[in-house]
Design a protein around this motif. Sequence first.
Motif, PDB file in Angstrom:
ATOM      1  N   ALA A 115       0.813  -1.221   0.000  1.00 28.44           N
ATOM      2  CA  ALA A 115       0.000   0.000   0.000  1.00 28.44           C
ATOM      3  C   ALA A 115       0.844   1.268   0.000  1.00 28.44           C
ATOM      4  O   ALA A 115       0.552   2.217  -0.740  1.00 28.44           O
ATOM      5  N   GLU A 116       1.869   1.301   0.834  1.00 33.42           N
ATOM      6  CA  GLU A 116       2.663   2.531   0.921  1.00 33.42           C
ATOM      7  C   GLU A 116       3.419   2.793  -0.368  1.00 33.42           C
ATOM      8  O   GLU A 116       3.418   3.906  -0.888  1.00 33.42           O
ATOM      9  N   ALA A 117       4.067   1.764  -0.904  1.00 30.59           N
ATOM     10  CA  ALA A 117       4.831   1.933  -2.143  1.00 30.59           C
ATOM     11  C   ALA A 117       3.916   2.344  -3.297  1.00 30.59           C
ATOM     12  O   ALA A 117       4.312   3.116  -4.173  1.00 30.59           O
ATOM     13  N   ARG A 118       2.696   1.846  -3.279  1.00 28.46           N
ATOM     14  CA  ARG A 118       1.754   2.123  -4.377  1.00 28.46           C
ATOM     15  C   ARG A 118       0.827   3.307  -4.062  1.00 28.46           C
ATOM     16  O   ARG A 118      -0.071   3.593  -4.846  1.00 28.46           O
ATOM     17  N   THR A 119       1.025   3.935  -2.912  1.00 29.61           N
ATOM     18  CA  THR A 119       0.156   5.029  -2.418  1.00 29.61           C
ATOM     19  C   THR A 119      -1.333   4.688  -2.579  1.00 29.61           C
ATOM     20  O   THR A 119      -2.102   5.426  -3.181  1.00 29.61           O
ATOM     21  N   GLN A 120      -1.693   3.539  -2.010  1.00 31.29           N
ATOM     22  CA  GLN A 120      -3.081   3.079  -2.027  1.00 31.29           C
ATOM     23  C   GLN A 120      -3.601   3.013  -0.604  1.00 31.29           C
ATOM     24  O   GLN A 120      -2.836   2.826   0.345  1.00 31.29           O
ATOM     25  N   SER A 151     -10.504   6.140   4.855  1.00 28.95           N
ATOM     26  CA  SER A 151      -9.800   7.081   3.978  1.00 28.95           C
ATOM     27  C   SER A 151      -8.341   6.670   3.842  1.00 28.95           C
ATOM     28  O   SER A 151      -7.942   6.096   2.843  1.00 28.95           O
ATOM     29  N   ILE A 152      -7.533   6.915   4.861  1.00 32.01           N
ATOM     30  CA  ILE A 152      -6.084   6.685   4.745  1.00 32.01           C
ATOM     31  C   ILE A 152      -5.640   5.310   5.241  1.00 32.01           C
ATOM     32  O   ILE A 152      -4.474   4.967   5.158  1.00 32.01           O
ATOM     33  N   GLU A 153      -6.555   4.498   5.758  1.00 30.75           N
ATOM     34  CA  GLU A 153      -6.175   3.204   6.338  1.00 30.75           C
ATOM     35  C   GLU A 153      -5.660   2.243   5.269  1.00 30.75           C
ATOM     36  O   GLU A 153      -6.104   2.263   4.129  1.00 30.75           O
ATOM     37  N   THR A 154      -4.726   1.382   5.673  1.00 33.20           N
ATOM     38  CA  THR A 154      -4.184   0.377   4.767  1.00 33.20           C
ATOM     39  C   THR A 154      -4.471  -1.047   5.248  1.00 33.20           C
ATOM     40  O   THR A 154      -4.058  -2.014   4.614  1.00 33.20           O
ATOM     41  N   ALA A 155      -5.183  -1.164   6.358  1.00 34.32           N
ATOM     42  CA  ALA A 155      -5.588  -2.465   6.888  1.00 34.32           C
ATOM     43  C   ALA A 155      -6.912  -2.297   7.617  1.00 34.32           C
ATOM     44  O   ALA A 155      -7.184  -1.240   8.191  1.00 34.32           O
ATOM     45  N   VAL A 156      -7.745  -3.345   7.600  1.00 29.10           N
ATOM     46  CA  VAL A 156      -9.029  -3.304   8.295  1.00 29.10           C
ATOM     47  C   VAL A 156      -9.253  -4.641   8.996  1.00 29.10           C
ATOM     48  O   VAL A 156      -9.076  -5.703   8.390  1.00 29.10           O
ATOM     49  N   VAL A 157      -9.611  -4.572  10.277  1.00 24.72           N
ATOM     50  CA  VAL A 157     -10.128  -5.758  10.967  1.00 24.72           C
ATOM     51  C   VAL A 157     -11.616  -5.781  10.633  1.00 24.72           C
ATOM     52  O   VAL A 157     -12.370  -4.897  11.031  1.00 24.72           O
ATOM     53  N   GLY A 176     -10.334   0.336  11.115  1.00 25.32           N
ATOM     54  CA  GLY A 176      -9.236   0.592  10.199  1.00 25.32           C
ATOM     55  C   GLY A 176      -7.927   0.838  10.927  1.00 25.32           C
ATOM     56  O   GLY A 176      -7.909   1.316  12.061  1.00 25.32           O
ATOM     57  N   TYR A 177      -6.835   0.495  10.271  1.00 22.65           N
ATOM     58  CA  TYR A 177      -5.477   0.672  10.805  1.00 22.65           C
ATOM     59  C   TYR A 177      -4.614   1.340   9.744  1.00 22.65           C
ATOM     60  O   TYR A 177      -4.771   1.072   8.559  1.00 22.65           O
ATOM     61  N   GLN A 178      -3.665   2.122  10.185  1.00 23.37           N
ATOM     62  CA  GLN A 178      -2.571   2.531   9.318  1.00 23.37           C
ATOM     63  C   GLN A 178      -1.411   1.583   9.616  1.00 23.37           C
ATOM     64  O   GLN A 178      -1.352   0.984  10.670  1.00 23.37           O
ATOM     65  N   GLY A 179      -0.500   1.460   8.676  1.00 23.36           N
ATOM     66  CA  GLY A 179       0.652   0.587   8.905  1.00 23.36           C
ATOM     67  C   GLY A 179       0.482  -0.799   8.341  1.00 23.36           C
ATOM     68  O   GLY A 179       1.338  -1.659   8.516  1.00 23.36           O
ATOM     69  N   GLY A 180      -0.648  -1.053   7.670  1.00 21.58           N
ATOM     70  CA  GLY A 180      -0.850  -2.303   6.947  1.00 21.58           C
ATOM     71  C   GLY A 180      -0.749  -3.553   7.798  1.00 21.58           C
ATOM     72  O   GLY A 180      -1.016  -3.546   9.003  1.00 21.58           O
TER      73      GLY A 180
END
Length: 193
Positions: A115-120, A151-157, A176-180
Motif C-alpha cells: 500500500a505505501e509503495a503504491r500510495t493506495q 480514507s487513509i487506512e491500509t488495513a481493516v479488521v 481501520g489501521y494505518q501501517g498495513g
Amino acid sequence: MVVSLAKGQKVDLTKTNPGLSKITVGLGWDTNKYDGGHDFDLDSSVFLLDATNKVSGPQDFVFYNQTTGGNGSVVHTGDNLTGEGEGDDEQVKIALKDIPESIQKVTFTVTIHDAEARTQNFGMVSNAFIRVVNDETNEEIIRYDLGEDFSIETAVVVGELYRHNGEWKFSAIGSGYQGGLAALCNDFGLQVG
C-alpha cells in the motif's frame, strides 16, 4: 434468512444455527477508479487468538503463504490478485468443532499489498463485505457490508468469530489501521520486520 449486521453488532452463530459445523467466510471488495499505474491487490488474513487476544505463534496466522492453521480447522483458499468479478474475492473454510480449545477468537482482516509503495488506501475501496455461509446448505447466514468509512487506512479488521458460553458468535468490527499488515501482526503478538 440472512442476518445483516452494522458495525459493532454481534450475533449468535451456532446457538441460532444448531448443528452448524462447517462454514465458509467470504470476503469481497471493489476498487474505485484508481490511476496510480499499479495493480490493486487486497489480501485477507486470519489471526487465531488465545484468551489474551494474541497469537501463540506464527502457526496461528493464516494467509496466502500459510493457508492452514488451527490444526487444519481454518483453511484460506488462496490469493485473489485483482478483486475482479462478482461474489467473494477470497474465502476461508472453517470447521468450527475442530478449532483447538486454546483459540478463543478467529479474527478476519483485509490489507492492501504494498500500500505505501503504491500510495493506495481503503479510501479507494468500495463495496467491501464479509459473509458467513453454511457449507452444508450453501446458505448465507450472516453478512456485514463495511460501507465507505475509510480514507487513509491500509488495513481493516473486518470481523471475528469468538467463543461465548460454549457457542460461537460473530462480531462485525470494521476497524481501520494505518501501517498495513505489519501493524496488525504487531498488535496480535507476531513480531515482523
